[in-house]
Scaffold this motif. Structure first.
Motif, mmCIF file in Angstrom:
data_model
loop_
_atom_site.group_PDB
_atom_site.id
_atom_site.type_symbol
_atom_site.label_atom_id
_atom_site.label_comp_id
_atom_site.label_asym_id
_atom_site.label_seq_id
_atom_site.Cartn_x
_atom_site.Cartn_y
_atom_site.Cartn_z
ATOM 1 N N TYR A 144 0.837 -1.207 0.000
ATOM 2 C CA TYR A 144 0.000 0.000 0.000
ATOM 3 C C TYR A 144 0.870 1.255 0.000
ATOM 4 C CZ TYR A 144 -3.948 -3.077 1.308
ATOM 5 O OH TYR A 144 -4.910 -4.046 1.362
ATOM 6 N N ASP A 145 1.943 1.257 0.805
ATOM 7 C CA ASP A 145 2.855 2.405 0.830
ATOM 8 C C ASP A 145 3.511 2.608 -0.536
ATOM 9 O OD1 ASP A 145 2.318 2.979 3.482
ATOM 10 O OD2 ASP A 145 4.120 1.974 4.258
ATOM 11 N N TYR A 146 3.905 1.515 -1.169
ATOM 12 C CA TYR A 146 4.519 1.609 -2.493
ATOM 13 C C TYR A 146 3.527 2.194 -3.501
ATOM 14 C CZ TYR A 146 6.516 0.357 -6.988
ATOM 15 O OH TYR A 146 6.992 0.410 -8.278
ATOM 16 N N CYS A 147 2.287 1.741 -3.453
ATOM 17 C CA CYS A 147 1.268 2.245 -4.385
ATOM 18 C C CYS A 147 1.033 3.744 -4.171
ATOM 19 C CB CYS A 147 -0.033 1.460 -4.233
ATOM 20 S SG CYS A 147 0.064 -0.229 -4.881
ATOM 21 N N ILE A 148 1.022 4.175 -2.911
ATOM 22 C CA ILE A 148 0.881 5.610 -2.619
ATOM 23 C C ILE A 148 2.076 6.376 -3.198
ATOM 24 C CG2 ILE A 148 0.892 7.330 -0.759
ATOM 25 C CD1 ILE A 148 -0.724 5.216 0.903
ATOM 26 N N TYR A 149 3.266 5.836 -3.017
ATOM 27 C CA TYR A 149 4.474 6.455 -3.571
ATOM 28 C C TYR A 149 4.360 6.574 -5.097
ATOM 29 C CZ TYR A 149 9.183 6.585 -5.496
ATOM 30 O OH TYR A 149 10.281 6.896 -6.246
ATOM 31 N N ARG A 150 3.943 5.478 -5.751
ATOM 32 C CA ARG A 150 3.825 5.485 -7.218
ATOM 33 C C ARG A 150 2.768 6.485 -7.675
ATOM 34 N NH1 ARG A 150 6.726 4.946 -10.751
ATOM 35 N NH2 ARG A 150 5.624 3.593 -12.178
ATOM 36 N N LEU A 151 1.635 6.561 -6.963
ATOM 37 C CA LEU A 151 0.585 7.501 -7.352
ATOM 38 C C LEU A 151 1.040 8.945 -7.161
ATOM 39 C CD1 LEU A 151 -2.637 5.714 -6.066
ATOM 40 C CD2 LEU A 151 -1.751 5.830 -8.407
ATOM 41 N N SER A 152 1.857 9.195 -6.129
ATOM 42 C CA SER A 152 2.430 10.539 -5.955
ATOM 43 C C SER A 152 3.305 10.889 -7.143
ATOM 44 C CB SER A 152 3.248 10.606 -4.663
ATOM 45 O OG SER A 152 2.429 10.416 -3.557
ATOM 46 N N ASP A 153 4.081 9.915 -7.596
ATOM 47 C CA ASP A 153 4.932 10.121 -8.765
ATOM 48 C C ASP A 153 4.083 10.329 -10.028
ATOM 49 O OD1 ASP A 153 7.572 10.001 -10.217
ATOM 50 O OD2 ASP A 153 6.579 8.254 -11.116
ATOM 51 N N VAL A 154 3.035 9.526 -10.177
ATOM 52 C CA VAL A 154 2.152 9.641 -11.346
ATOM 53 C C VAL A 154 1.513 11.024 -11.391
ATOM 54 C CG1 VAL A 154 -0.063 8.837 -12.288
ATOM 55 C CG2 VAL A 154 1.681 7.171 -11.627
ATOM 56 N N SER A 155 1.195 11.570 -10.241
ATOM 57 C CA SER A 155 0.570 12.886 -10.178
ATOM 58 C C SER A 155 1.429 13.957 -10.843
ATOM 59 C CB SER A 155 0.290 13.267 -8.733
ATOM 60 O OG SER A 155 -0.442 14.463 -8.673
ATOM 61 N N VAL A 156 2.747 13.793 -10.723
ATOM 62 C CA VAL A 156 3.685 14.752 -11.309
ATOM 63 C C VAL A 156 4.100 14.328 -12.720
ATOM 64 C CG1 VAL A 156 5.970 15.813 -11.058
ATOM 65 C CG2 VAL A 156 4.534 15.432 -9.048
ATOM 66 N N SER A 157 4.433 13.048 -12.884
ATOM 67 C CA SER A 157 4.984 12.566 -14.160
ATOM 68 C C SER A 157 3.911 12.288 -15.207
ATOM 69 C CB SER A 157 5.792 11.282 -13.931
ATOM 70 O OG SER A 157 4.911 10.209 -13.585
ATOM 71 N N LEU A 158 2.663 12.087 -14.757
ATOM 72 C CA LEU A 158 1.542 11.732 -15.649
ATOM 73 C C LEU A 158 1.806 10.413 -16.380
ATOM 74 C CD1 LEU A 158 0.827 15.286 -17.127
ATOM 75 C CD2 LEU A 158 -0.157 14.226 -15.077
ATOM 76 N N GLY A 169 2.919 4.001 -14.854
ATOM 77 C CA GLY A 169 2.909 3.999 -13.395
ATOM 78 C C GLY A 169 1.532 3.693 -12.838
ATOM 79 N N ILE A 170 0.518 4.318 -13.391
ATOM 80 C CA ILE A 170 -0.841 4.066 -12.896
ATOM 81 C C ILE A 170 -1.285 2.654 -13.259
ATOM 82 C CG2 ILE A 170 -2.284 4.944 -14.786
ATOM 83 C CD1 ILE A 170 -3.894 6.408 -12.550
ATOM 84 N N ASP A 171 -0.868 2.164 -14.433
ATOM 85 C CA ASP A 171 -1.192 0.783 -14.822
ATOM 86 C C ASP A 171 -0.531 -0.218 -13.880
ATOM 87 O OD1 ASP A 171 -2.795 1.643 -16.900
ATOM 88 O OD2 ASP A 171 -1.267 1.334 -18.440
ATOM 89 N N GLU A 172 0.696 0.089 -13.441
ATOM 90 C CA GLU A 172 1.377 -0.789 -12.490
ATOM 91 C C GLU A 172 0.574 -0.889 -11.199
ATOM 92 O OE1 GLU A 172 5.549 -1.170 -9.963
ATOM 93 O OE2 GLU A 172 5.120 0.690 -11.041
ATOM 94 N N VAL A 173 0.113 0.245 -10.699
ATOM 95 C CA VAL A 173 -0.663 0.258 -9.461
ATOM 96 C C VAL A 173 -1.986 -0.496 -9.660
ATOM 97 C CG1 VAL A 173 -1.900 1.755 -7.830
ATOM 98 C CG2 VAL A 173 0.406 2.359 -8.595
ATOM 99 N N ILE A 174 -2.646 -0.281 -10.785
ATOM 100 C CA ILE A 174 -3.904 -0.986 -11.074
ATOM 101 C C ILE A 174 -3.672 -2.489 -11.083
ATOM 102 C CG2 ILE A 174 -5.615 -1.442 -12.889
ATOM 103 C CD1 ILE A 174 -5.422 1.612 -13.570
ATOM 104 N N ASN A 175 -2.613 -2.928 -11.729
ATOM 105 C CA ASN A 175 -2.318 -4.363 -11.793
ATOM 106 C C ASN A 175 -2.012 -4.944 -10.416
ATOM 107 O OD1 ASN A 175 -2.711 -4.515 -14.578
ATOM 108 N ND2 ASN A 175 -0.578 -4.034 -15.025
ATOM 109 N N LEU A 176 -1.193 -4.262 -9.635
ATOM 110 C CA LEU A 176 -0.859 -4.737 -8.295
ATOM 111 C C LEU A 176 -2.104 -4.853 -7.422
ATOM 112 C CD1 LEU A 176 2.375 -2.654 -7.571
ATOM 113 C CD2 LEU A 176 2.245 -5.153 -7.836
ATOM 114 N N LEU A 177 -2.930 -3.809 -7.441
ATOM 115 C CA LEU A 177 -4.101 -3.802 -6.576
ATOM 116 C C LEU A 177 -5.186 -4.759 -7.064
ATOM 117 C CD1 LEU A 177 -4.203 -0.013 -5.709
ATOM 118 C CD2 LEU A 177 -3.433 -1.912 -4.268
#
Length: 132
Positions: free
Chosen positions: A91-105, A109-117
């Motif tokens: 969960y912490d990693y997914c939050i980290y990735r989503l924070s990055d996605v927010s900036v990097s678009l 990154g968002i697909d990685e989080v979707i797949n993991l979750l």
């Protein structure tokens, strides 16, 4: 009817549906309801990134991170052992990735989080089915 009105109507429907589902759920079903809402919101955030709707993207990602924080805080750290520790790190990693996605678009990154979750959601679904 404008797109804004349609979106507002849909959000109202979704909110009522979520409340009804949550009120009649066991703890395991409630986790599934949260995961369903999280995955829906991640898909919406992805669409906002693709559509260059950056304000809505930020709101969607914030909702996702709040749900992840809620899932993390609901873990039973006293009795869950390694499984709970692993979920917490994920969960912490997914939050980290989503924070990055927010900036990097980054759609990757968002697909990685979707797949993991999605995998974790399947696991919760299996736990719920085993308890039924």
């Amino acid at each position: 009817m404008s797109n804004y009105q349609i979106n507002e109507s849909y959000e109202g429907y979704r909110s009522v549906d979520l409340e009804v589902r949550a009120a009649s759920s066991s703890p395991y079903q409630l986790v599934l309801v949260l995961f369903d809402g999280l995955l829906d919101e991640l898909a919406r955030a992805r669409g906002h990134i693709e559509g260059k709707r950056f304000q809505q993207k930020g709101q969607s990602l914030e909702k996702c991170m709040n749900i992840l924080n809620g899932l993390n805080s609901a873990l039973d750290y006293d009795n869950g052992g390694e499984t709970v520790q692993g979920l917490s790190r994920l969960y912490d990693y997914c939050i980290y990735r989503l924070s990055d996605v927010s900036v990097s678009l980054s759609l990757e990154g968002i697909d990685e989080v979707i797949n993991l979750l999605s995998v974790v959601r399947e696991g919760w679904e299996g736990v719920n089915a085993a308890r039924a």
